[in-house]
Design an enzyme around this catalytic site. Structure first.
Site, PDB file in Angstrom:
ATOM      1  N   HIS A  63      -4.956  -5.013  -1.793  1.00 59.00           N
ATOM      2  CA  HIS A  63      -5.412  -4.539  -3.110  1.00 59.00           C
ATOM      3  C   HIS A  63      -6.600  -3.593  -2.910  1.00 59.00           C
ATOM      4  O   HIS A  63      -7.420  -3.801  -2.014  1.00 59.00           O
ATOM      5  CB  HIS A  63      -5.815  -5.736  -3.970  1.00 59.00           C
TER       6      HIS A  63
ATOM      7  N   GLU B  32      -0.634   1.350  -7.324  1.00 56.28           N
ATOM      8  CA  GLU B  32      -1.776   1.141  -8.216  1.00 56.28           C
ATOM      9  C   GLU B  32      -2.831   2.225  -7.997  1.00 56.28           C
ATOM     10  O   GLU B  32      -3.712   2.066  -7.125  1.00 56.28           O
ATOM     11  CB  GLU B  32      -2.422  -0.223  -7.928  1.00 56.28           C
TER      12      GLU B  32
HETATM   13  C1  PEP Z   1      -4.933  -4.869 -10.659  1.00 62.58           C
HETATM   14  O1  PEP Z   1      -6.109  -5.024 -10.346  1.00 62.58           O
HETATM   15  O2  PEP Z   1      -4.022  -5.146  -9.852  1.00 62.58           O
HETATM   16  C2  PEP Z   1      -4.654  -4.347 -11.977  1.00 62.58           C
HETATM   17  C3  PEP Z   1      -3.511  -3.772 -12.177  1.00 62.58           C
HETATM   18  O3  PEP Z   1      -5.662  -4.477 -12.901  1.00 62.58           O
HETATM   19  P1  PEP Z   1      -5.610  -4.031 -14.454  1.00 62.58           P
HETATM   20  O4  PEP Z   1      -4.265  -4.478 -15.007  1.00 62.58           O
HETATM   21  O5  PEP Z   1      -6.740  -4.743 -15.074  1.00 62.58           O
HETATM   22  O6  PEP Z   1      -5.727  -2.555 -14.477  1.00 62.58           O
END
Ligand code: PEP
Length: 227
Positions: A100, A149
């Protein structure tokens, strides 16, 4: 099976939040509401200290929900203070979030460490879910579940567009194999989830902030009932 002929993962990443009591309250609310669809893979990833109780509550309730961890050790059992080795997580977690961006930024996690963690996860039959920040991030060998992400979309209320997420997922599949399942993560809510689910190269969502709220997580899972 719902109207979509592909797996949809809906994964709650609670990060460093929720006491055991709060976690159990969430499971008792969410568990009975998750649609029983074979292609819906709902997962909750609590802090390590709540994992065992969460797993027990899911089992007792016979809920269509899996428990996952937010990390695991790059080493096995032994003298590694503070680490959670796969041998001790195997009975508790079906999946582990690895790499992450918050771990890369705050804990100095490198691609080399993530490769070791993926190897450990595979050894212990835990599905590694590797987070990539763009199509340029390395996907370790053996990893078949990825979350795209973009850092600027995490926790900001400013998600990537479903179309751009789909394009990035397509590039990742071209690079690493069409059998990859790619999730999108970054400010997903009950309002925008459907648009991501419908993208041809997207197999679900990794959800941070919105997943802390039982009602919001149920809403995201229930999108699957209406398609
Ligand atoms: C995450 O940290 O994996 C994430 C997607 O956070 P958020 O949904 O709060 O953007």
């Amino acid at each position: 099976m719902a109207g979509l002929d592909k797996n949809i993962w809906v994964i709650a990443n609670w990060k460093s939040n929720k006491t055991i009591a709060e976690a159990l309250d969430w499971v008792s609310k969410v568990g009975p509401e998750i649609p029983k669809l074979t292609n819906l893979k709902a997962v909750v990833c609590p802090v390590f200290s709540a994992l065992s109780e969460v797993k027990k509550a899911i089992t007792v309730g016979n809920f269509p929900l899996m428990a996952g961890s937010q990390d695991l050790s790059p080493f096995g059992v032994g003298a590694y203070t503070g680490e959670e080795p796969v041998e001790l997580l195997s009975g508790l977690a079906s999946m582990a979030i690895l790499g992450h961006s918050e771990r890369r930024q705050n804990f100095g996690e490198t691609d080399e460490m993530i490769i070791k963690k993926v190897d450990q996860a595979l050894k212990g039959n835990i599905i590694p879910l590797v987070c990539v920040q763009s199509e340029k991030t390395l996907v370790p060998q053996g990893c078949k579940l990825i979350a795209y992400e973009p850092i600027w979309a995490i926790g900001t209320g400013n998600p990537d567009t479903p179309e751009n997420a789909n394009k990035t997922a397509k590039v990742l599949k071209e690079k690493y194999g069409q059998d990859l399942e790619i999730l999108y993560g970054g400010s997903v809510t009950g309002e925008n989830a459907k648009a991501f689910i419908f993208q041809s190269n997207i197999n679900g969502m990794l959800i941070g902030r919105a997943s802390l709220d039982a009602e919001e997580f149920i809403k995201i899972c229930k999108v699957m009932e209406r398609i």
